[in-house]
Write an enzyme that holds these catalytic residues in place. Structure first.
Site, PDB file in Angstrom:
ATOM      1  N   ASP A   1      -4.550  33.521 -20.957  1.00  0.00           N
ATOM      2  CA  ASP A   1      -5.119  34.802 -21.166  1.00  0.00           C
ATOM      3  C   ASP A   1      -4.890  35.627 -20.044  1.00  0.00           C
ATOM      4  O   ASP A   1      -4.506  36.840 -20.098  1.00  0.00           O
ATOM      5  CB  ASP A   1      -6.266  34.706 -21.967  1.00  0.00           C
ATOM      6  CG  ASP A   1      -7.214  33.602 -21.340  1.00  0.00           C
ATOM      7  OD1 ASP A   1      -7.005  33.248 -20.402  1.00  0.00           O
ATOM      8  OD2 ASP A   1      -8.309  33.704 -21.893  1.00  0.00           O
TER       9      ASP A   1
ATOM     10  N   LYS B   1      -4.084  26.365 -20.382  1.00  0.00           N
ATOM     11  CA  LYS B   1      -5.643  26.714 -21.032  1.00  0.00           C
ATOM     12  C   LYS B   1      -6.333  25.452 -20.836  1.00  0.00           C
ATOM     13  O   LYS B   1      -6.698  24.741 -21.889  1.00  0.00           O
ATOM     14  CB  LYS B   1      -5.238  27.152 -22.369  1.00  0.00           C
ATOM     15  CG  LYS B   1      -6.449  27.731 -23.205  1.00  0.00           C
ATOM     16  CD  LYS B   1      -7.132  28.971 -22.539  1.00  0.00           C
ATOM     17  CE  LYS B   1      -8.180  29.530 -23.248  1.00  0.00           C
ATOM     18  NZ  LYS B   1      -8.509  30.998 -22.678  1.00  0.00           N
TER      19      LYS B   1
ATOM     20  N   ASP C   1       6.574  30.739 -24.836  1.00  0.00           N
ATOM     21  CA  ASP C   1       7.365  31.575 -25.801  1.00  0.00           C
ATOM     22  C   ASP C   1       6.549  33.187 -25.926  1.00  0.00           C
ATOM     23  O   ASP C   1       7.243  33.992 -25.691  1.00  0.00           O
ATOM     24  CB  ASP C   1       7.216  31.034 -27.146  1.00  0.00           C
ATOM     25  CG  ASP C   1       7.746  32.170 -28.278  1.00  0.00           C
ATOM     26  OD1 ASP C   1       8.825  32.588 -28.161  1.00  0.00           O
ATOM     27  OD2 ASP C   1       7.051  32.443 -29.402  1.00  0.00           O
TER      28      ASP C   1
ATOM     29  N   TYR D   1       5.883  23.096 -30.915  1.00  0.00           N
ATOM     30  CA  TYR D   1       7.153  23.361 -31.501  1.00  0.00           C
ATOM     31  C   TYR D   1       7.763  22.113 -32.202  1.00  0.00           C
ATOM     32  O   TYR D   1       8.645  21.981 -32.748  1.00  0.00           O
ATOM     33  CB  TYR D   1       8.179  23.822 -30.460  1.00  0.00           C
ATOM     34  CG  TYR D   1       7.935  25.330 -30.413  1.00  0.00           C
ATOM     35  CD1 TYR D   1       7.003  25.980 -29.782  1.00  0.00           C
ATOM     36  CD2 TYR D   1       9.160  26.140 -30.985  1.00  0.00           C
ATOM     37  CE1 TYR D   1       6.893  27.415 -29.613  1.00  0.00           C
ATOM     38  CE2 TYR D   1       9.215  27.312 -30.429  1.00  0.00           C
ATOM     39  CZ  TYR D   1       8.060  28.065 -30.110  1.00  0.00           C
ATOM     40  OH  TYR D   1       7.931  29.393 -29.920  1.00  0.00           O
TER      41      TYR D   1
HETATM   42  C1  IPM Z   1      12.604  32.175 -28.304  1.00  0.00           C
HETATM   43  C2  IPM Z   1      12.426  32.544 -29.662  1.00  0.00           C
HETATM   44  C3  IPM Z   1      12.350  31.175 -30.515  1.00  0.00           C
HETATM   45  C4  IPM Z   1      11.187  30.415 -29.986  1.00  0.00           C
HETATM   46  C5  IPM Z   1      12.278  31.425 -32.184  1.00  0.00           C
HETATM   47  C6  IPM Z   1      13.501  32.248 -32.641  1.00  0.00           C
HETATM   48  C7  IPM Z   1      12.308  29.939 -32.815  1.00  0.00           C
HETATM   49  O1  IPM Z   1      11.373  33.389 -30.149  1.00  0.00           O
HETATM   50  O2  IPM Z   1      13.548  31.756 -27.942  1.00  0.00           O
HETATM   51  O3  IPM Z   1      11.966  32.715 -27.446  1.00  0.00           O
HETATM   52  O4  IPM Z   1      10.177  30.775 -30.683  1.00  0.00           O
HETATM   53  O5  IPM Z   1      11.486  29.508 -29.073  1.00  0.00           O
HETATM   54 MN    MN Z   2      10.333  33.641 -28.166  1.00  0.00          MN
END
Ligand code: IPM
Ligand code: MN
Length: 357
Positions: free
Chosen positions: A225, A192, A249, A139
């Site tokens: 996984d 992982k 996520d 990210y």
């Molecule tokens: C979450 C969402 C966000 C992320 C997106 C909207 C950028 O999916 O809060 O989980 O990937 O963190």
């Molecule tokens: Mn998300």
């Protein structure tokens, strides 16, 4: 009870965001009256419409404004006329990074009366929490192109992990597991390590080191996984999971569906440091096709408000909302899906208020 006024910034956002935010604020008003605290909500018009009009996502001075608040409530972002990624990066991720909200806390709890896709499972089987690192990993936006648009194009998207970033997250997760004090009292690292032999080795070593300070907390490890299989097969085995941003996520969407879907799932972006400002949000998107129809489920937003109160000095009020929500899902609502709840958005909010007791 905290005697100072609770200062909240509300960003209702796009699509159905304003409708669910209204119900969350309805609950805030109701518990403030019952528990006798004062609050102040500043509503900000940030989101897709404002961006289309002004080209701005977070306006000048916006971050400082938020830094002066006790908490942020975010309804939803995502606008049909704005390309995917712009608002997500420009608002949600930007706030997470710039306010250093390094913990993404996602409870996965099946409430009474809520349907899970897992056959034969009920509320006693699905009750765990995912602690997701929220500022690093894939990210971080590090990378680039080479020879973009040509047949020889190269794209690099790098995952960045720091000792500080993983240690503060892992430490927080140990503290949280200790505090939660469930009979399992187990923190599971999900990563992982067999493939990501640099970044996840850092996580692994840090996890082992920090664990020494928490001899009362049991530890476990799953590859991500395998974790996806166990979450479906044995969700009752989990207590608290700590994981990296990208994997977090993915597994929290799996968790979200186990607990009944986006109508109920909520999350917190926490900056637990002194003076840090945290942000609370329903996990679902802006669901633009349902806008203005009074059909969207406000439970996730109401749960997010309960989390806001719990983490902003009003745990009694947060718990009060939790119990009222469980009563409404358990005895009133027909489904958690938009348009099939048996009630409208506003009526569900009213039912939760009525159940506060
Ligand atoms: C979450 C969402 C966000 C992320 C997106 C909207 C950028 O999916 O809060 O989980 O990937 O963190
Ligand atoms: Mn998300």
């Amino acid at each position: 009870m905290a005697s100072k006024t609770l200062k909240i910034a509300a960003i209702p956002g796009d699509g159905t965001g304003p409708e669910v935010t209204a119900e969350a604020l309805k609950l805030l008003a109701a518990v403030a009256k019952i528990d006798g605290f004062t609050y102040d909500v500043e509503v900000l018009d940030w989101g897709g419409d404002r961006y289309l009009k002004t080209g701005e996502i977070i306006p000048e001075g916006g971050l400082d404004l938020l830094r002066g608040k006790d908490a942020i409530f975010l309804g939803a972002i995502g606008h049909p006329q704005v390309a995917p990624g712009i608002l997500e990066k420009g608002l949600l991720l930007d706030l997470r990074f710039k306010l250093d909200q390094y913990i993404n806390l996602r409870p996965v709890k099946l409430l009474p009366g809520v349907e899970t896709p897992l056959a034969g499972r009920g509320p006693k089987d699905i009750d765990f929490v995912v602690v997701r690192e929220n500022t690093e990993d894939l990210y971080c936006g590090v990378g680039g192109y080479l020879k973009k648009g040509t047949p020889d194009e190269v794209a690099v998207q790098q995952a960045v992990y720091t000792r500080k970033g993983c240690e503060r997250c892992i430490r927080w997760a140990f503290d949280y597991t200790r505090q939660r004090n469930s009979p399992k009292k187990t923190l599971t690292l999900v990563a992982k390590t067999n493939v990501l032999t640099y970044g996840h080795d850092l996580w692994w070593r840090t996890f082992q080191e920090v664990a020494k300070d928490y001899p009362d907390v049991k530890t476990d490890y799953n590859h991500v996984d395998a974790c996806c299989m166990w979450m479906v097969k044995n969700p009752d085995a989990y207590d608290v999971i700590v994981t990296t941003n990208m994997f977090g996520d993915i597994i929290t969407d799996l968790g979200g569906i186990l607990q009944g879907g986006m109508g109920v799932a909520a999350g917190a972006n926490l900056n637990p440091d002194q003076g840090g400002v945290s942000m609370f949000e329903p996990m679902g998107g802006s669901a633009p096709k349902y806008t203005g129809q009074n059909v969207i489920n406000p439970i996730a937003a109401i749960n997010a408000m309960a989390m806001l109160l719990e983490h902003s000095g009003h745990p009694v009020s947060g718990g009060r909302i939790d119990r009222a929500v469980a009563q409404v899902t358990g005895t009133k609502m027909k489904s958690q899906a938009a348009g099939r709840m048996g009630y409208g958005t506003r009526e569900v909010g009213d039912l939760v208020v009525a159940a506060l007791g």
